[in-house]
Scaffold this motif. Sequence first.
Motif, PDB file in Angstrom:
ATOM      1  N   TYR A  66      -2.755  -7.790  -6.334  1.00  0.00           N
ATOM      2  CA  TYR A  66      -2.187  -6.518  -5.863  1.00  0.00           C
ATOM      3  C   TYR A  66      -1.206  -5.948  -6.888  1.00  0.00           C
ATOM      4  CZ  TYR A  66      -3.898  -7.711  -1.169  1.00  0.00           C
ATOM      5  OH  TYR A  66      -4.664  -8.027  -0.088  1.00  0.00           O
TER       6      TYR A  66
ATOM      7  N   PHE B 176       1.960  -2.922  -7.270  1.00  0.00           N
ATOM      8  CA  PHE B 176       2.858  -1.880  -6.753  1.00  0.00           C
ATOM      9  C   PHE B 176       3.508  -1.166  -7.923  1.00  0.00           C
ATOM     10  CE2 PHE B 176       2.532  -4.138  -2.801  1.00  0.00           C
ATOM     11  CZ  PHE B 176       2.842  -3.209  -1.812  1.00  0.00           C
TER      12      PHE B 176
ATOM     13  N   ALA C  51      -5.137  10.379  -3.233  1.00  0.00           N
ATOM     14  CA  ALA C  51      -4.379  10.429  -1.976  1.00  0.00           C
ATOM     15  C   ALA C  51      -4.683  11.730  -1.226  1.00  0.00           C
ATOM     16  CB  ALA C  51      -2.883  10.288  -2.241  1.00  0.00           C
TER      17      ALA C  51
ATOM     18  N   HIS D  48       2.589   9.220  -5.952  1.00  0.00           N
ATOM     19  CA  HIS D  48       1.995   8.419  -4.872  1.00  0.00           C
ATOM     20  C   HIS D  48       0.500   8.192  -5.064  1.00  0.00           C
ATOM     21  CE1 HIS D  48       5.904   8.800  -3.174  1.00  0.00           C
ATOM     22  NE2 HIS D  48       5.787  10.089  -2.964  1.00  0.00           N
ATOM     23  N   LEU D  49       0.124   7.879  -6.282  1.00  0.00           N
ATOM     24  CA  LEU D  49      -1.263   7.500  -6.548  1.00  0.00           C
ATOM     25  C   LEU D  49      -1.552   6.198  -5.807  1.00  0.00           C
ATOM     26  CD1 LEU D  49      -1.268   8.197 -10.396  1.00  0.00           C
ATOM     27  CD2 LEU D  49      -2.017   9.738  -8.571  1.00  0.00           C
ATOM     28  N   VAL D  50      -2.788   6.035  -5.375  1.00  0.00           N
ATOM     29  CA  VAL D  50      -3.108   4.872  -4.544  1.00  0.00           C
ATOM     30  C   VAL D  50      -4.599   4.575  -4.612  1.00  0.00           C
ATOM     31  CG1 VAL D  50      -3.589   6.188  -2.426  1.00  0.00           C
ATOM     32  CG2 VAL D  50      -2.679   3.868  -2.227  1.00  0.00           C
ATOM     33  N   ASP D  51      -4.949   3.339  -4.422  1.00  0.00           N
ATOM     34  CA  ASP D  51      -6.356   2.954  -4.277  1.00  0.00           C
ATOM     35  C   ASP D  51      -6.437   1.535  -3.710  1.00  0.00           C
ATOM     36  OD1 ASP D  51      -9.036   2.457  -4.353  1.00  0.00           O
ATOM     37  OD2 ASP D  51      -9.320   3.152  -6.412  1.00  0.00           O
ATOM     38  N   PRO D  52      -6.425   1.434  -2.378  1.00  0.00           N
ATOM     39  CA  PRO D  52      -6.431   0.099  -1.768  1.00  0.00           C
ATOM     40  C   PRO D  52      -7.647  -0.732  -2.182  1.00  0.00           C
ATOM     41  CG  PRO D  52      -6.024   1.790  -0.113  1.00  0.00           C
ATOM     42  CD  PRO D  52      -6.364   2.503  -1.369  1.00  0.00           C
ATOM     43  N   GLU D  53      -8.775  -0.064  -2.456  1.00  0.00           N
ATOM     44  CA  GLU D  53      -9.967  -0.831  -2.838  1.00  0.00           C
ATOM     45  C   GLU D  53      -9.753  -1.586  -4.141  1.00  0.00           C
ATOM     46  OE1 GLU D  53     -13.179   2.038  -2.819  1.00  0.00           O
ATOM     47  OE2 GLU D  53     -12.462   2.672  -0.841  1.00  0.00           O
TER      48      GLU D  53
ATOM     49  N   MET E 196      -1.557  -0.618  -4.645  1.00  0.00           N
ATOM     50  CA  MET E 196      -0.901  -0.351  -3.365  1.00  0.00           C
ATOM     51  C   MET E 196       0.052   0.837  -3.397  1.00  0.00           C
ATOM     52  SD  MET E 196      -2.429  -2.566  -1.541  1.00  0.00           S
ATOM     53  CE  MET E 196      -1.559  -2.881   0.010  1.00  0.00           C
ATOM     54  N   GLY E 197      -0.021   1.566  -4.473  1.00  0.00           N
ATOM     55  CA  GLY E 197       0.668   2.843  -4.470  1.00  0.00           C
ATOM     56  C   GLY E 197       1.819   2.952  -5.438  1.00  0.00           C
ATOM     57  N   GLY E 198       2.123   4.209  -5.750  1.00  0.00           N
ATOM     58  CA  GLY E 198       3.334   4.535  -6.481  1.00  0.00           C
ATOM     59  C   GLY E 198       4.359   5.028  -5.470  1.00  0.00           C
TER      60      GLY E 198
END
Lengths: 350, 325
Positions: free
Chosen positions: A87, A89, A120, A128-133, A137-139
């Motif tokens: 993961y 962060f 997002a 707040h870039l994100v991609d759980p796949e 887990m985000g900015g």
Amino acid sequence: MSRSDAHDKPADQVTDMELPVRDSGDLANYGNDQLIDFYTSMLYVRRFEERVAEMYLRAKIGGYCHLNIGEEATVVGTLKALRDEDYFFGSYRVHGSAIVRQLPHGTVMAELFGKRDGCAKGRGGSMHLVDPERRFMGGYGIVGGSIPLSTGVAFAIKYRGTDEIVMSTFGDGATNIGAFHEGLNIASLWKLPNLFICTNNQYGMGTSVARASAVTELWKKGVAYDIPGYKVNGMDVLAVYQLTKKLVEEVRRTSEPIFVECVTYRYRGHSMADAGKNYRTADEIDEWRERDPVESFRLRLLEGEIFTQKDADDIEEAVLAKVQTAVDFAERSPYPDVAELEKFVYAEDA
Amino acid sequence: MAEITYREALRDALIEEMDQDPDVFVMGEEVGVFQGAYKVTEGLLDRFGEKRVIDTPIAEEGFVGLGAGAAMTGLRPVVELMTVNFGMVAMDQIANHAAKISYMFGGRLKCPMVIRAPGGGGQQLTAQHSHCLDVWFAYIPGLKVVAPSVPSDAKGLLKTAIRDDNPVMFLEHLALYNTKGVVPEGEHTVPFGEADIKRAGSDVTLIAHSRMVLYALQAAAQLSEEDISVEVIDLRSIRPLDAETLVHSVQKTNRCVIAEEEHRSFGVNAEVAATIYEEAFDYLDAPIERVGGVEVPMPYSKPLEQAVIPSPEKIADAVRATLGH
């Protein structure tokens, strides 16, 4: 050896910052493909961010916009050391990490443009870039705020008994805020698999480390919580990668946190709104530029005959073309539908 | 159906949900070895072990944030704040992290966490330990906020909260832990966003939540002796707010009183009053009366403290006032 004793060891890792490029090991220790991948990734972050700056000035991108230019070796060296299942962060300076983590780059640019196909969905923007796949887990926009969250993911890993680790990244400024100290204490107390990466780019906005932190050797700041600290030349991608790779696996093996300070520099201001001149000298910026992570690595690969100038030129061209595809994707994507403004406030609306 | 305390009802809900779902765990200051500062978690450590009943350091920002992070992976933490007052220390993690996880990431992550926190005055706990803060949390889209007044709602709402996929502020009241009531055994849930008519009436709608519901019921009993028929509505859920039930009642009674324990200004009562003015203005025969706490930091001395908190008498006076008595 007790964990306290271990604190003497990391001193070996302290980099002499007088050296523009630390000897980070023989190039022969790496495959050519890997070396070229590091170079290409750093160049891609550089060119992507330059294009982002351009798009910001053309008002395609709004809000806060923090660039990774100058920090490419730290971004690439740390991210490349993670396994796919680990993961990550980030802080609010997170574009580079997102790209290196292989978020579909069009969705990153589209998010900066505030478009529907952004990672997002146009709700998060630059910070707040994100991609759980991809376990990205985000900015996060609150300095240090993501550190407790990152300990929570590490807690969940331990709760479930799996062997991922959590790389938690933040800037030098975050080491002065309460969330950092509470997070590190709990991570150490509960033996959580957190690798804390402090990107020391010398300034929290316009305030230098020396003006903000009673302890300027930031790698020592985990020691109060019995967390071993390391310091590495964050302008040298191999030095960063080599150390981070080792520590990622050590955190995985021991399920105990480790702290790394990557010493680097941002050439641009804190954000697009900051010219970056009031609080530092042009000479200082030039001095750091002489150690430029991308250019110094290009020279090194040429000297080591890993690639030719022709190869480097081809890479440059390919990178620029790839950035262009991200821009094209973002341009083509529509804005989010205002009728869906309230979507996602609650999970059931997602 | 058994009569049990509010505290036991909460504990039953925790046990049932932990039995059903291994992803549910309890975390907070003194929840384990100490058996809970207010004994809600008594016995849980023995039953579920250290893995799922976790004592934390005194570090609200740290462990609330940790709970939110764990929830982002799909675990269902029930985080206890020893009192809601300590929620202020964790406010950044609650309001600017947990509450924003779903929206700012375009619905790609969620945060199914419950934060249990008792609050309220009347225990001589003074300025820093007597807040309710319901409205602080209710102000934030992304949070759900519930505040049960009776054991059956305490159990049913807590079970719903644990199963909800959003961060839920579950606001308990110190003065209610020992109160008793009938609670259905086994599966019993109470949906969010549904107010409950605790006493039906026709002359005045009296709206309250948490402990003020008990005071409102006392006031209503007293007023019935004066032939005033009061309908007491328990909000139960503050966000989402059940405007429909409130408006429907006011359409029937044409008068409304709102009682809230904490400071009268800017409170839940203001939102409820505004909602009724917006949606039932034409039905009102008198201005809405608001009863709230006196606007001072909570004093220590018993008579001073009692003067701050709304009493059943003050609530009854407000009902009489709205009737022009």
